[in-house]
Design a protein around this motif. Structure first.
Motif, PDB file in Angstrom:
ATOM      1  N   TYR A  62      38.513  37.650  52.565  1.00 42.55           N
ATOM      2  CA  TYR A  62      37.448  36.966  53.290  1.00 42.55           C
ATOM      3  C   TYR A  62      36.124  36.949  52.624  1.00 42.55           C
ATOM      4  O   TYR A  62      35.260  36.284  53.174  1.00 42.55           O
ATOM      5  CB  TYR A  62      37.241  38.139  54.579  1.00 42.55           C
ATOM      6  N   THR A  63      35.843  37.492  51.602  1.00 40.14           N
ATOM      7  CA  THR A  63      34.678  37.213  50.653  1.00 40.14           C
ATOM      8  C   THR A  63      34.320  36.013  50.351  1.00 40.14           C
ATOM      9  O   THR A  63      33.333  35.435  49.742  1.00 40.14           O
ATOM     10  CB  THR A  63      34.440  38.449  49.719  1.00 40.14           C
ATOM     11  N   GLY A  64      35.720  35.082  50.154  1.00 39.74           N
ATOM     12  CA  GLY A  64      35.756  33.768  49.491  1.00 39.74           C
ATOM     13  C   GLY A  64      35.430  33.682  47.963  1.00 39.74           C
ATOM     14  O   GLY A  64      35.596  32.577  47.426  1.00 39.74           O
ATOM     15  N   LEU A  65      35.674  35.047  47.026  1.00 35.58           N
ATOM     16  CA  LEU A  65      35.493  34.968  45.782  1.00 35.58           C
ATOM     17  C   LEU A  65      36.862  34.804  45.264  1.00 35.58           C
ATOM     18  O   LEU A  65      38.087  35.197  45.815  1.00 35.58           O
ATOM     19  CB  LEU A  65      35.381  36.293  45.334  1.00 35.58           C
ATOM     20  N   ASP A  66      37.026  34.110  44.243  1.00 35.35           N
ATOM     21  CA  ASP A  66      38.432  33.957  43.406  1.00 35.35           C
ATOM     22  C   ASP A  66      38.810  35.127  42.622  1.00 35.35           C
ATOM     23  O   ASP A  66      40.089  35.297  42.585  1.00 35.35           O
ATOM     24  CB  ASP A  66      38.243  32.617  42.543  1.00 35.35           C
ATOM     25  N   VAL A  67      37.913  36.028  42.237  1.00 33.28           N
ATOM     26  CA  VAL A  67      38.341  37.089  41.427  1.00 33.28           C
ATOM     27  C   VAL A  67      39.101  38.020  42.351  1.00 33.28           C
ATOM     28  O   VAL A  67      38.716  38.470  43.459  1.00 33.28           O
ATOM     29  CB  VAL A  67      37.078  37.849  40.935  1.00 33.28           C
ATOM     30  N   LEU A  68      40.333  38.647  42.166  1.00 34.76           N
ATOM     31  CA  LEU A  68      40.994  39.436  42.737  1.00 34.76           C
ATOM     32  C   LEU A  68      40.547  40.913  42.761  1.00 34.76           C
ATOM     33  O   LEU A  68      40.591  41.654  43.769  1.00 34.76           O
ATOM     34  CB  LEU A  68      42.435  39.296  42.476  1.00 34.76           C
ATOM     35  N   GLY A  69      40.099  41.321  41.633  1.00 33.28           N
ATOM     36  CA  GLY A  69      39.553  42.509  41.341  1.00 33.28           C
ATOM     37  C   GLY A  69      39.572  42.889  39.837  1.00 33.28           C
ATOM     38  O   GLY A  69      39.649  42.043  39.080  1.00 33.28           O
ATOM     39  N   ALA A  70      38.916  44.149  39.338  1.00 31.20           N
ATOM     40  CA  ALA A  70      38.898  44.260  37.913  1.00 31.20           C
ATOM     41  C   ALA A  70      39.392  45.717  37.761  1.00 31.20           C
ATOM     42  O   ALA A  70      39.155  46.527  38.692  1.00 31.20           O
ATOM     43  CB  ALA A  70      37.463  44.028  37.505  1.00 31.20           C
ATOM     44  N   ILE A  71      39.519  46.075  36.462  1.00 33.46           N
ATOM     45  CA  ILE A  71      39.866  47.489  35.865  1.00 33.46           C
ATOM     46  C   ILE A  71      38.792  47.680  34.965  1.00 33.46           C
ATOM     47  O   ILE A  71      38.727  46.920  34.074  1.00 33.46           O
ATOM     48  CB  ILE A  71      41.115  47.465  35.493  1.00 33.46           C
ATOM     49  N   TRP A  72      38.345  48.916  34.927  1.00 29.49           N
ATOM     50  CA  TRP A  72      37.361  49.344  34.094  1.00 29.49           C
ATOM     51  C   TRP A  72      38.362  49.833  32.703  1.00 29.49           C
ATOM     52  O   TRP A  72      38.494  51.126  32.911  1.00 29.49           O
ATOM     53  CB  TRP A  72      36.206  50.521  34.168  1.00 29.49           C
ATOM     54  N   SER A  73      38.946  49.212  31.924  1.00 25.69           N
ATOM     55  CA  SER A  73      39.988  49.433  30.829  1.00 25.69           C
ATOM     56  C   SER A  73      39.325  50.773  30.030  1.00 25.69           C
ATOM     57  O   SER A  73      40.110  51.815  29.681  1.00 25.69           O
ATOM     58  CB  SER A  73      40.212  48.577  29.974  1.00 25.69           C
ATOM     59  N   SER A  74      37.979  50.575  29.508  1.00 30.29           N
ATOM     60  CA  SER A  74      37.528  51.582  28.728  1.00 30.29           C
ATOM     61  C   SER A  74      37.078  52.780  29.355  1.00 30.29           C
ATOM     62  O   SER A  74      37.046  53.727  28.777  1.00 30.29           O
ATOM     63  CB  SER A  74      36.291  51.032  27.776  1.00 30.29           C
ATOM     64  N   SER A  75      36.985  52.852  30.536  1.00 29.80           N
ATOM     65  CA  SER A  75      36.882  54.044  31.327  1.00 29.80           C
ATOM     66  C   SER A  75      37.845  54.691  31.700  1.00 29.80           C
ATOM     67  O   SER A  75      37.850  56.112  31.740  1.00 29.80           O
ATOM     68  CB  SER A  75      36.000  53.676  32.781  1.00 29.80           C
ATOM     69  N   LEU A  76      39.047  53.977  31.833  1.00 32.73           N
ATOM     70  CA  LEU A  76      40.328  54.832  32.206  1.00 32.73           C
ATOM     71  C   LEU A  76      41.181  55.145  31.034  1.00 32.73           C
ATOM     72  O   LEU A  76      41.672  56.338  31.019  1.00 32.73           O
ATOM     73  CB  LEU A  76      41.229  53.639  32.994  1.00 32.73           C
ATOM     74  N   PHE A  77      40.998  54.560  29.632  1.00 30.15           N
ATOM     75  CA  PHE A  77      41.868  54.784  28.854  1.00 30.15           C
ATOM     76  C   PHE A  77      40.807  55.022  27.435  1.00 30.15           C
ATOM     77  O   PHE A  77      39.888  54.336  27.273  1.00 30.15           O
ATOM     78  CB  PHE A  77      43.005  53.638  28.389  1.00 30.15           C
TER      79      PHE A  77
END
Length: 203
Positions: A62-77
């Motif tokens: 409902y936000t109208g953004l095209d981005v689905l989401g993100a992962i902080w890859s360098s924080s996780l691994f």
């Protein structure tokens, strides 16, 4: 013993001569959504530490953004980014917005600018200037569990239960998430170990 972890349509092509047509149709009918994956390497100093204290974020439609989401890859691994840098992995597209992928083919720089603009909106910060970026597109990325999917899977699994040495382990069966795939893979592996112990065939 053979385990197939290929996408549904690829599995159908591989086993075109091994399975009944109705099972092949059930495999082919499983739709997939496209995803663009945008990797961004940025200076850690431009992002407040609290932003990266987590795994990432998901964006409601409902936000109208095209981005689905993100992962902080360098924080996780570990070892995902050099000192003082962070690696962000952004996802865009999906079943509700497949058309945005088409713009990628026309102009990657414009596509990147669009993603950075939306990230700035999410963060409430000025637009990031990445030191590194890479965009890749998976046209058949995420299987969709549409109406009738349960029946399709039941038909597929019934056909494989009649095979002596064929197994399935893929994300179109019982969950698309990584943890679902790991659980499914472990289950199949355990069955193969038991077969091996009984001396019924090599894996």
């Amino acid at each position: 013993q053979i385990v197939l972890s290929t996408p549904a349509d690829v599995t159908a092509r591989i086993l075109a001569s091994q399975l009944p047509q109705s099972t092949l149709d059930a495999l082919i009918e499983i739709p997939y959504a496209p995803i663009a994956i945008v990797h961004l390497g940025v200076d850690a100093r431009v992002l407040p530490p609290e932003i990266l204290d987590g795994f990432g974020f998901l964006v409601p439609r409902y936000t109208g953004l095209d981005v689905l989401g993100a992962i902080w890859s360098s924080s996780l691994f570990c070892n995902r980014a050099p000192g003082g840098k962070v690696l962000l992995t952004v996802f865009i597209g999906g079943a509700t917005n497949p058309g945005v992928i088409e713009s990628l083919e026309n102009d990657q720089q414009t596509f990147l600018t669009h993603v950075l603009k939306e990230l700035a909106q999410v963060f409430g910060l000025p637009q990031l200037i990445p030191a590194f970026w890479n965009i890749s597109v998976k046209r058949r990325a995420i299987p969709q569990y549409t109406l009738g999917h349960v029946q399709r899977v039941q038909q597929i699994e019934a056909a494989f239960n009649e095979q002596d040495a064929l197994w399935l382990a893929s994300n179109y069966l019982s969950g698309v998430a990584l943890n679902d795939c790991v659980k499914q893979g472990e289950s199949v592996a355990q069955k193969l170990i038991e077969i091996h112990k009984k001396g019924k065939g090599a894996v």
